[in-house]
Design an enzyme around this catalytic site. Structure first.
Site, mmCIF file in Angstrom:
data_model
loop_
_atom_site.group_PDB
_atom_site.id
_atom_site.type_symbol
_atom_site.label_atom_id
_atom_site.label_comp_id
_atom_site.label_asym_id
_atom_site.label_seq_id
_atom_site.Cartn_x
_atom_site.Cartn_y
_atom_site.Cartn_z
ATOM 1 N N GLY A 122 0.836 -1.189 0.000
ATOM 2 C CA GLY A 122 0.000 0.000 0.000
ATOM 3 C C GLY A 122 0.871 1.238 0.000
ATOM 4 O O GLY A 122 2.033 1.196 0.411
ATOM 5 N N GLY A 123 0.312 2.351 -0.473
ATOM 6 C CA GLY A 123 1.092 3.576 -0.526
ATOM 7 C C GLY A 123 2.351 3.372 -1.338
ATOM 8 O O GLY A 123 2.316 2.870 -2.459
ATOM 9 N N ASP A 124 3.485 3.737 -0.778
ATOM 10 C CA ASP A 124 4.766 3.585 -1.477
ATOM 11 C C ASP A 124 5.636 2.545 -0.782
ATOM 12 O O ASP A 124 6.865 2.640 -0.793
ATOM 13 C CB ASP A 124 5.504 4.929 -1.555
ATOM 14 C CG ASP A 124 5.760 5.540 -0.185
ATOM 15 O OD1 ASP A 124 5.111 5.106 0.785
ATOM 16 O OD2 ASP A 124 6.605 6.450 -0.085
ATOM 17 N N GLU A 125 5.005 1.538 -0.189
ATOM 18 C CA GLU A 125 5.730 0.489 0.522
ATOM 19 C C GLU A 125 5.682 -0.826 -0.255
ATOM 20 O O GLU A 125 4.606 -1.281 -0.665
ATOM 21 C CB GLU A 125 5.143 0.287 1.918
ATOM 22 C CG GLU A 125 5.273 1.515 2.815
ATOM 23 C CD GLU A 125 4.607 1.310 4.161
ATOM 24 O OE1 GLU A 125 3.535 0.666 4.193
ATOM 25 O OE2 GLU A 125 5.144 1.782 5.170
#
Length: 264
Positions: free
Chosen positions: A167-170
Site C-alpha cells: 500500500g502507498g509507497d511500501e
C-alpha cells in the site's frame, strides 16, 4: 450430426487427471450418479467450465443401459470467481501481490529454503520523498510512478522470488538466499534500479528508497515478525537519511550505497 455415435472424449480438455476420472467412475458405480465441475473443450478448441451431472440408467434387471449427462456452462461464473480471487490477493494499481498474499509467500519461501538448505530474506522498501512528488504533480503522476517502480523492482528479482506492494509507497521483496552477501546484492540492485530517472508525462523524476532487511534464522520463523523486523530496519535506514539499506539488528551501521558512490 458431427458428434452422434462418438465417444465423449472428443470434448476432453486434458485438464482432469486420471485420478479424477477414477473417482468419477467409482462414484457412478457406487451410487449411479456423479456431479461436479469439469473443464471441456468447444468445437473451436476453446476451453470452458461446466457443471456436470451424470446419471446411470438401468433396465429392470439392474443392468446398465446407458448414462445421461446434463451440464450447464459456468465459464463466466468461474472466470468471475477467479478474477475476484485474483483481486483479493493482488494490488489493483501495480498487479503485484498485496498484504493478504504476503504471509503465504513468506511461508512458501521458508519451506522452499528448508528444502534447498538456504535462508529466507524479507526486504521492506519505502520510497523516499514520494509524498512530495504525489502532492506536487497530482496523484495520476504518483500512480504512474508506482507502476514503474513495481516494474523495476520486479526486474531485480528472479521469477521464483516475490515482489509485493503493501500500500502507498511500501513494497516487500521475499527472496531465498545462500548468505548475507546475496541479499546485499539484491538490495544494491534495487537501489541502483530506482536511482535512474523516471520520465513520466514529460516530468523527469528522481526517486530513491530506504530498505530494511530481516533474514529468517529458522524455517519456523513467524512471517509477520519477519515483516515487522524488516520494517523496523527500514525506519533505521530512513533515519540515516534514506537511499540505503539496513539489516535488522540492535546495533545498525550505515552501509555504502553503490548507486551513488556515497556513504549514507
Amino acid at each position: 450430426e458431427e458428434v452422434i455415435g462418438k465417444n465423449p472424449r472428443i470434448l476432453s480438455s486434458g485438464q482432469q487427471s486420471p485420478e479424477f476420472y477414477k473417482e468419477l467412475f467409482d462414484s457412478l458405480k457406487a451410487s449411479d450418479q456423479w456431479q461436479g465441475e469439469v473443464w471441456n473443450r468447444r468445437k473451436d478448441g476453446e476451453l470452458y467450465g461446466e457443471w456436470l451431472t451424470i446419471s446411470t440408467v438401468r433396465n429392470k434387471q439392474g443392468q446398465i443401459n446407458n448414462h445421461i449427462a446434463i451440464f450447464s456452462d459456468i465459464t463466466r461464473r468461474k472466470r468471475k470467481a477467479e478474477r475476484n480471487e485474483y483481486l483479493a490477493h493482488h494490488d489493483a494499481l501495480t498487479g503485484l501481490g498485496n498484504r493478504l498474499l504476503l504471509v503465504d509467500r513468506i511461508k512458501s519461501a521458508l519451506l522452499q529454503a528448508r528444502r534447498d538448505h538456504k535462508l529466507t530474506a524479507v526486504l521492506y522498501l519505502d520510497l523516499d520523498h514520494f509524498k512530495q512528488i504525489n502532492d506536487t504533480l497530482a496523484h495520476d503522476v504518483g500512480d504512474t510512478l508506482l507502476r514503474e517502480v513495481a516494474k523495476r523492482l520486479s526486474a531485480c528479482v528472479r521469477g521464483v522470488d516475490s515482489v509485493l506492494r503493501l500500500g502507498g509507497d511500501e513494497f516487500v521483496l521475499v527472496e531465498n538466499i545462500r548468505d548475507e552477501n546475496d541479499v546485499k546484492l539484491i538490495a544494491n540492485k534495487a537501489l541502483a534500479a530506482l536511482a535512474k530517472p523516471f520520465m513520466i508525462k514529460k516530468h523527469r523524476l528522481y526517486i530513491s528508497c530506504s530498505i530494511g532487511i530481516c533474514i529468517a534464522s529458522s524455517d519456523k520463523a513467524e512471517p509477520l515478525s519477519l515483516v515487522n523486523n524488516a520494517d523496523c530496519a527500514m525506519y533505521q535506514a530512513k533515519h540515516q537519511g534514506g537511499n540505503c539499506y539496513q539489516f535488522y539488528s540492535e546495533n545498525v551501521t550505515p552501509l555504502r550505497n553503490p548507486a551513488s558512490g556515497e556513504t549514507v
